[in-house]
Write an enzyme that holds these catalytic residues in place. Sequence first.
Site, short mmCIF file in Angstrom:
data_model
loop_
_atom_site.label_atom_id
_atom_site.label_comp_id
_atom_site.label_asym_id
_atom_site.label_seq_id
_atom_site.Cartn_x
_atom_site.Cartn_y
_atom_site.Cartn_z
N GLU A 1 -9.03 -5.17 -3.85
CA GLU A 1 -8.84 -4.03 -3.05
C GLU A 1 -10.00 -3.60 -2.16
OE1 GLU A 1 -4.87 -3.94 -2.30
OE2 GLU A 1 -4.53 -4.67 -4.39
N HIS B 1 -7.38 -5.58 0.11
CA HIS B 1 -6.31 -4.73 0.76
C HIS B 1 -5.99 -5.26 1.73
CE1 HIS B 1 -3.84 -1.69 -0.65
NE2 HIS B 1 -4.00 -1.09 1.21
N SER C 1 0.81 -1.22 -0.36
CA SER C 1 -0.16 0.14 -0.08
C SER C 1 1.20 0.92 -0.64
CB SER C 1 -1.05 -0.36 1.43
OG SER C 1 -1.96 1.28 0.87
#
Length: 461
Positions: A265, A366, A150
Amino acid sequence: PWTDVRDATRIGHRAPQTQARLVHEWGVLYRLEASSEDCLRLNVWSRGLGDGGKRPVMVWLHGGGFSGGSSGGYVYDGTNLAEQHDVVFVGVNHRLNVFGFLYLPEIGGEQYAQASNVGMLDIVLALQWVRDNIERFGGDPSNVTILGQSGGGSKVSTLLGMPDARGLFHRAIAQSGSQVRSQTPEQATRTARNVLTALNLGPSQLDALQQVPFYVLRDTLSETAGVGGFSPVMDGRTLPAHNFDPVATEVSADVPLMIGSTETEVTWNTGQNYDELDAEALRHYVRSALRSDDATADRITALYRGSRPEAGNLDLFLQIATDASNFRRGTGLQAERKAALGRAPVFKYYFNYYSPVREGALRSMHCMDIPFALHNTDVAAPVIGAGPDVKALEAKMSAAWVAFARNGDPSHAGIPAWTPFTPSGRDTMVLNPDPQLVPDYKGEHLRAVNEVMDAAEARRG
């Protein structure tokens, strides 16, 4: 400096920040260690202190965008990788948000000419420390891999274009994070002016910023809407150009890259709606995600439904929304432009393990790939579940990450041969308990979504 033995058995301070809104299953994996301005810390795990070993070094850059997070999260713990894969694992804490990415050269002139990207320069300093000291921990300073997820993947991607970082690392892994373009000085200066306004300071009062207690600065900005975002700036000095636009940076042209994303995600924060969608609601949400009209939304939905006829409307939307997000588009574009340089291999992955937790609602969210890659699935069971499939994928993924760190190729005996992603073949490793290497995985879908999103961005200007 200290002259005696120092107790280094506790995680270091995190940088000043506010707490992110995470799904509660993931939130419990945060250690929530104390924050402090004294936050430039390294957390090092090794099984070979002072033994003269030449272990690969893996330097982890935490997520949380450029505004939050720390390397102290339980799921970032390096014990298992160090013990079971014989690497040296290093977690880095650095300045974040206004403390790390407030851009002042345009307002402050020569006195503040260096006030740019200091949070990234903290990471460069950490890499210099690794170069100078990691041998004492059994690591090889000539074999350093930077990796992150990320925001950490975005930091990895930013370092790829920073001349000051050249030669301090030799391989890079970006998980669900990219940095195709950075802020311009004009954008960052607007944010800086907004910060001053929020603190009732004028452009001539920059020195007064240093007198504001860190907790006042942190809390004031977290409570003030519209200040702007904090992230790296293409300042022409520390970051001379956009890293992957219009082409991949030459600064790290010879550095192999491993990059990818997860299937859904978008199922990662508390704002995600899991209501079932009827046909009209599906059209509405797809149209919004694509910033398009009804006809385009229907065309893209039909394409996705054709390849997954068993999927419900909510699942179709979550996949389309993810493919339209920067998590997918940014990592995909970086892979393509890096591969087009042809100077170092690119290895692309697509993670689609689905968690059974909360009756499967989290899907392949995610952050879901982190515990598998870092060999930390036991502590992550509240998010990913447990069982033979989890352990099988953990063994395969962690071994691939370490193989890449060790020799620049993630292939190993437990998975199919992982060939590089190229502009023609576009080979992608689909990661689940039974990994498969697939040419041009989801290519038709991704190209269709990218065409729509590119048109939407062109209209916006």
